[in-house]
Structures are given as structure tokens and as C-alpha cells.
Design a protein around this motif. Sequence first.
Motif, PDB file in Angstrom:
ATOM      1  N   THR A  82       0.604  -1.221   0.174  1.00 54.73           N
ATOM      2  CA  THR A  82       0.109  -0.003   0.143  1.00 54.73           C
ATOM      3  C   THR A  82       0.722   1.108  -0.164  1.00 54.73           C
ATOM      4  OG1 THR A  82      -0.239   0.013   2.406  1.00 54.73           O
ATOM      5  CG2 THR A  82      -1.645  -0.899   1.300  1.00 54.73           C
ATOM      6  N   TYR A  83       1.958   1.236   0.748  1.00 61.41           N
ATOM      7  CA  TYR A  83       2.883   2.364   0.747  1.00 61.41           C
ATOM      8  C   TYR A  83       3.234   2.964  -0.689  1.00 61.41           C
ATOM      9  CZ  TYR A  83       6.635   5.604   2.004  1.00 61.41           C
ATOM     10  OH  TYR A  83       7.555   6.633   2.006  1.00 61.41           O
ATOM     11  N   GLU A  84       3.753   1.781  -1.271  1.00 62.56           N
ATOM     12  CA  GLU A  84       4.286   2.166  -2.800  1.00 62.56           C
ATOM     13  C   GLU A  84       2.975   2.582  -3.744  1.00 62.56           C
ATOM     14  OE1 GLU A  84       7.293   2.902  -4.153  1.00 62.56           O
ATOM     15  OE2 GLU A  84       8.153   2.367  -1.941  1.00 62.56           O
ATOM     16  N   GLU A  85       2.042   1.760  -3.562  1.00 59.44           N
ATOM     17  CA  GLU A  85       0.813   1.803  -4.376  1.00 59.44           C
ATOM     18  C   GLU A  85       0.464   3.223  -4.170  1.00 59.44           C
ATOM     19  OE1 GLU A  85      -3.655   0.962  -4.542  1.00 59.44           O
ATOM     20  OE2 GLU A  85      -2.638  -0.396  -3.215  1.00 59.44           O
ATOM     21  N   THR A  86       0.285   3.866  -3.116  1.00 57.59           N
ATOM     22  CA  THR A  86      -0.065   5.078  -2.564  1.00 57.59           C
ATOM     23  C   THR A  86       0.714   6.376  -3.277  1.00 57.59           C
ATOM     24  OG1 THR A  86      -1.353   4.573  -0.424  1.00 57.59           O
ATOM     25  CG2 THR A  86      -0.739   6.563  -0.827  1.00 57.59           C
ATOM     26  N   HIS A  87       2.028   6.049  -3.029  1.00 57.73           N
ATOM     27  CA  HIS A  87       2.939   7.008  -3.728  1.00 57.73           C
ATOM     28  C   HIS A  87       3.066   7.071  -5.282  1.00 57.73           C
ATOM     29  CE1 HIS A  87       5.378   9.224  -0.868  1.00 57.73           C
ATOM     30  NE2 HIS A  87       5.603   8.283   0.001  1.00 57.73           N
ATOM     31  N   GLN A  88       2.726   5.767  -5.971  1.00 57.85           N
ATOM     32  CA  GLN A  88       2.600   6.117  -7.136  1.00 57.85           C
ATOM     33  C   GLN A  88       1.312   6.552  -7.634  1.00 57.85           C
ATOM     34  OE1 GLN A  88       3.887   2.197  -9.343  1.00 57.85           O
ATOM     35  NE2 GLN A  88       4.437   1.701  -7.370  1.00 57.85           N
ATOM     36  N   ARG A  89       0.239   6.219  -6.959  1.00 56.14           N
ATOM     37  CA  ARG A  89      -1.160   6.781  -7.323  1.00 56.14           C
ATOM     38  C   ARG A  89      -1.068   8.353  -7.193  1.00 56.14           C
ATOM     39  NH1 ARG A  89      -5.792   3.690  -7.683  1.00 56.14           N
ATOM     40  NH2 ARG A  89      -5.395   1.573  -7.596  1.00 56.14           N
ATOM     41  N   LEU A  90      -0.562   8.884  -6.077  1.00 56.71           N
ATOM     42  CA  LEU A  90      -0.533  10.191  -5.969  1.00 56.71           C
ATOM     43  C   LEU A  90       0.618  10.701  -7.086  1.00 56.71           C
ATOM     44  CD1 LEU A  90      -0.122  10.705  -2.051  1.00 56.71           C
ATOM     45  CD2 LEU A  90      -1.973  11.375  -3.483  1.00 56.71           C
ATOM     46  N   ALA A  91       1.451  10.210  -7.455  1.00 59.55           N
ATOM     47  CA  ALA A  91       2.479  10.719  -8.535  1.00 59.55           C
ATOM     48  C   ALA A  91       1.625  10.784  -9.777  1.00 59.55           C
ATOM     49  CB  ALA A  91       3.649   9.951  -8.523  1.00 59.55           C
ATOM     50  N   PHE A  92       0.850   9.708 -10.054  1.00 60.12           N
ATOM     51  CA  PHE A  92       0.137   9.864 -11.249  1.00 60.12           C
ATOM     52  C   PHE A  92      -1.192  10.937 -11.195  1.00 60.12           C
ATOM     53  CE2 PHE A  92       0.756   5.003 -11.842  1.00 60.12           C
ATOM     54  CZ  PHE A  92       1.794   5.429 -12.655  1.00 60.12           C
ATOM     55  N   LEU A  93      -1.568  11.125 -10.163  1.00 57.93           N
ATOM     56  CA  LEU A  93      -2.607  12.250  -9.899  1.00 57.93           C
ATOM     57  C   LEU A  93      -2.095  13.649  -9.891  1.00 57.93           C
ATOM     58  CD1 LEU A  93      -5.582  12.666  -9.145  1.00 57.93           C
ATOM     59  CD2 LEU A  93      -5.029  12.562  -6.882  1.00 57.93           C
ATOM     60  N   LYS A  94      -0.783  13.631  -9.360  1.00 56.29           N
ATOM     61  CA  LYS A  94      -0.219  14.793  -9.470  1.00 56.29           C
ATOM     62  C   LYS A  94       0.193  15.540 -10.826  1.00 56.29           C
ATOM     63  CE  LYS A  94       4.196  17.188  -7.709  1.00 56.29           C
ATOM     64  NZ  LYS A  94       3.921  18.326  -7.333  1.00 56.29           N
ATOM     65  N   ASP A  95       0.546  14.419 -11.649  1.00 55.19           N
ATOM     66  CA  ASP A  95       0.824  14.586 -13.100  1.00 55.19           C
ATOM     67  C   ASP A  95      -0.366  15.057 -13.822  1.00 55.19           C
ATOM     68  OD1 ASP A  95       2.614  14.524 -15.312  1.00 55.19           O
ATOM     69  OD2 ASP A  95       1.399  12.829 -15.983  1.00 55.19           O
ATOM     70  N   VAL A  96      -1.419  14.283 -13.751  1.00 57.17           N
ATOM     71  CA  VAL A  96      -2.542  14.732 -14.543  1.00 57.17           C
ATOM     72  C   VAL A  96      -3.000  15.942 -14.073  1.00 57.17           C
ATOM     73  CG1 VAL A  96      -5.249  13.801 -14.621  1.00 57.17           C
ATOM     74  CG2 VAL A  96      -3.324  12.119 -14.811  1.00 57.17           C
ATOM     75  N   ILE A  97      -3.112  16.227 -12.685  1.00 59.84           N
ATOM     76  CA  ILE A  97      -3.659  17.566 -12.379  1.00 59.84           C
ATOM     77  C   ILE A  97      -2.741  18.886 -12.762  1.00 59.84           C
ATOM     78  CG2 ILE A  97      -4.205  19.074 -10.283  1.00 59.84           C
ATOM     79  CD1 ILE A  97      -5.055  16.546  -8.859  1.00 59.84           C
ATOM     80  N   GLU A  98      -1.369  18.585 -12.644  1.00 64.66           N
ATOM     81  CA  GLU A  98      -0.497  19.842 -12.912  1.00 64.66           C
ATOM     82  C   GLU A  98      -0.164  19.977 -14.621  1.00 64.66           C
ATOM     83  OE1 GLU A  98       1.924  19.788  -8.750  1.00 64.66           O
ATOM     84  OE2 GLU A  98       3.137  19.171 -10.453  1.00 64.66           O
ATOM     85  N   ASN A  99      -0.231  18.740 -15.269  1.00 68.92           N
ATOM     86  CA  ASN A  99       0.168  18.776 -16.732  1.00 68.92           C
ATOM     87  C   ASN A  99      -0.902  18.310 -17.680  1.00 68.92           C
ATOM     88  OD1 ASN A  99       2.810  19.550 -15.844  1.00 68.92           O
ATOM     89  ND2 ASN A  99       3.071  17.319 -15.044  1.00 68.92           N
ATOM     90  N   LYS A 100      -2.089  17.825 -17.403  1.00 65.96           N
ATOM     91  CA  LYS A 100      -2.746  17.337 -18.223  1.00 65.96           C
ATOM     92  C   LYS A 100      -4.128  17.631 -18.176  1.00 65.96           C
ATOM     93  CE  LYS A 100      -0.230  13.160 -18.910  1.00 65.96           C
ATOM     94  NZ  LYS A 100       0.849  13.357 -18.070  1.00 65.96           N
ATOM     95  N   GLY A 101      -4.616  18.874 -17.474  1.00 59.91           N
ATOM     96  CA  GLY A 101      -5.854  19.371 -17.336  1.00 59.91           C
ATOM     97  C   GLY A 101      -6.889  18.992 -16.273  1.00 59.91           C
TER      98      GLY A 101
END
Length: 492
Positions: free
Chosen positions: A338-357
Motif C-alpha cells: 500500500t505504501y508504494e501503491e499510494t505514492h505511485q497513485r499520488l504521483a500519477f494524480l499529481k501529473d494529471v492535475i498539474e500537466n494534463k488538465g
Amino acid sequence: MATYFHDYFGVSRDTLDDYGAFNVSIINDLPLFIDPFLLFHSANPEYQKLHESILHYIRFLRDQVLAGRVNADRIKAWFHFPEVRQNWMGFSLVGNGGSGLGRKFAGALSENLADLFADFGAEKVSKSSHLEKVCLVRDGVGRDNISDFTTNLIMDYLCSYTEAFAVAHIDPKLLRKIWVNKAVFNYGTGSWERRQYTLPWLARDNDFVLLTPKDILTRDENWINRTDMIRDFDQIPMAIPDAELRGQVFAYFEQELARPADGEVTQRQLDEAAAKTFIKFPLLVDYYIRHKEQTGEKAVDVSSERVTETQLIFEEHVRAVQKLLAATTGFYALPGGTYEETHQRLAFLKDVIENKGGHRIFWHNGKAIQREQDLHVLARLIWFGSPSDVGAEANDGRGPVDYKISRGAFDKTLIEMKLAKNTALRRNLEKQLPIYQAASNAESGIKAIIYFSLEERMRVTAILKDLGIEGHRDVVLIDARIDNKPSASKAA
């Protein structure tokens, strides 16, 4: 990964819209409520009949209270109601559970009916009685109580409304005949009776689902509400034609206000004095209600706008972000703990929010979301599809945390989604998460902080520097500014 009613039950959103029903999430409650005023003000005869049936039941309760025929058993039978979780609306941050209308609500309602509103149903100032009246003067009956009470009292209508749609548009394999308790009240026997309906069946939860018409829904406060009444106190007595009574009202208010020597009073002192004055002069409540009745068209417009905004934010925007996450990342197919999963999901979410609208999920009409509760519901809807169990407001004895991501008893990660403008952010960063970790026996805890302006970013950065945790892996900053994004063509 069906998130909404239309996904799971195989109907188009246009079909639901044409029917007038709100397309609820089947993952999480959405912050909507039934406003009984919209039943009263509607030109729909069926709604008006529902409103009158509500008043009939309140008058029945009032009469039983005044006649001394209410004992503990009847309190439980007549005043206690379960949470109608099947409409998927309310305050729950995970799922659709709730406490229902229990002893506190029953006590407040019976007390208000007994000593303040014995004339309920015979008002001379307002056009009609209103259920909301019993929650205006004393605390104890709030917005969610009024909505839950209304929902329970029109249960037969909601079940029939849903049944008609379901039979006409949903695959019979997804329906089930259900006995619903407390569907209809029998005044002859003084008891609630059950009825059977054919309703959409959510096999995952082993429960049925109810649809609700959009035109009886609102968000935030009911049109008739205590906050407005208290804050508008200075205007309400002016509608009283009796000058002597008007003078008595203002004199009593000034007496209760007890102004300090310097003449400075707080808003809380003003509110408390107004509340005491309403208790002393209950007629003022009727004048407030009359004003609300006279401005009923505004209630319809405001509620419609709020429901449309809720649908845009919690359905349209969420679906857009889900599509981006599914198409451009591995957000919904992550292995590991869950720790790595949560970090990866947050990284993906951060990228989509910041760079993909994806930042648009947080904005409506040029304004960013204002409540962390809304942020938590959005996060829950987006997170849906994880192989991990996602719980919210997990409280292991020493305070709640926003989410607990777990796979079994020995793999837990705590995550808090926070708005940068939160005035308690520093205290939260400094003290709360270590306590949560110790209480939950979790190995890891992560903060996700979302900011909407340069000022908010500077504030968060200063706090992190001061605490010595700037750049810490477990503190994830997400830039959701609307004025700092690439153009649509570049984002694509």
C-alpha cells in the motif's frame, strides 16, 4: 469500474436526465439533500401532496405529544428513523452509511413540538406550515436531520418513482422485489407498514438503490434555515404591523445582548441574543417563514444551480480525470504494497492535475473548492478501483485520519488530503500524523496538500521549511492553480 448509477445499471445519462433523476454515485454519498420547501413551492400537484402528507404526520406527532400519549416505545416507533442510505446522498465520506434519526433527534423534535409550536398547522402569518420550523429556534435538529426525516416520510414516493424507471429501462436481471419497512404510515392503527417494490439491486452491497428527482434537491442549507433566520434578525421584526410588539421585541433583544462598556459586540453575542428573542417571541419565526415563502422562486433557482454544480464537479469532472488516469498512467493497475501503491497513485494524480488538465476537477465558475469534505469525496471517487481497501475517517482511538489504505491487518498506509488554506495545517503537519500512525499501527503515513494560488504555495512552503520537512517524500504538494497550466493543445 462502474462509479455511477447509469454505469452499473446500463442506462444512458440522457435517459436519467429525461426522467428528471439525479445520477448518483454508487461508491460514495454526494453532498446533496432533499429540501422540503421545494415540495411546497412546486407547481407539481404530486409534490404538493407529499408536502401536505409531511405536515399531516408532524401534526399527528404534535397532537400525541400534547395529549401525553407519547412513551418510550412510541418515541421509538414514531420519531426514530433509519438512515436512508440507498439514495446515496448525505455526509458520509466513504460509502453511504449514516447514523439515522435516533434519540437526540427524537428528543429535540418532541420538545420543540410540545412547548414552542403547539399551533403548528394553524399559522396566521405564513401561507403554510413547514417541517423546517421545528429546527429553527433550538439546536438539535439540523439540515441533515430535516433531509433524512423528509426522505423517510416520502419513502413510498421515492420507491415508486424508482420502480417506474427501473421496470421501464433496466435489465430485469439487475432488479429485485424488495420489502421496504416504514414505507407508509397507517393513521388508523398508528403504525408504520411495509410495502414491496421492484428496485435496482446492487449485488456488491446486497442492497437496493433509490433515485431522487433533481428538482427537490439542494446542497448546503435548506431554503428555510436557522443560520439565515438568526443573521437576518434585524430585518424580521420590521414586518410586524403592531408597533408596540415591535418595540417589545427590540427591547428584549437589547436586554439579552448586554452590550459591553465599549459597545463592541461579537457576532456570536448577536446570534445568541437573536436566538433567545425568537424563543421569547415565536411569532417572529412565522414572519421569517413568510419572507422565505415570498422569495420561493429564488429557492428554485439557487437549488437548481447548486445541483448542477454538484453534478459537474462530482460526476463530469471526476469522469474526466478517471479517463485521463486510465489512458495515460497505470493508476488503476498497480501492484505492490500500500505504501508504494499510494505514492505511485499520488504521483500519477499529481501529473494529471498539474500537466494534463486534471486541475479542472477542483474549479467551477472561476472558484476553487472551499471545503476539505468535498476534496475527500473527490479523492474517494477517483481512488475507486484500487485492489486495496480504502477507508475514510478511520478512528483508532486517538482521532480520525482522512483515509486508511490497507491490504489485510499488516499492510496499512495512512493518507491525508488537505487544502493548503486550512488554518490548522501547521498543527496537523506537526502533531497529528505521528499520533495516527501509532494508533493504527500503520507503517507509513502520507500528506497530500493541494494549493490553488501562489500565496497558498508560499504559505505551505514556509510551514514545511519551519518544520524541517520541506522535500520530505511523504509530503506531496499538488499544484492545482488554474492560471499556471499549459494550453489545451500542449496538455494533449
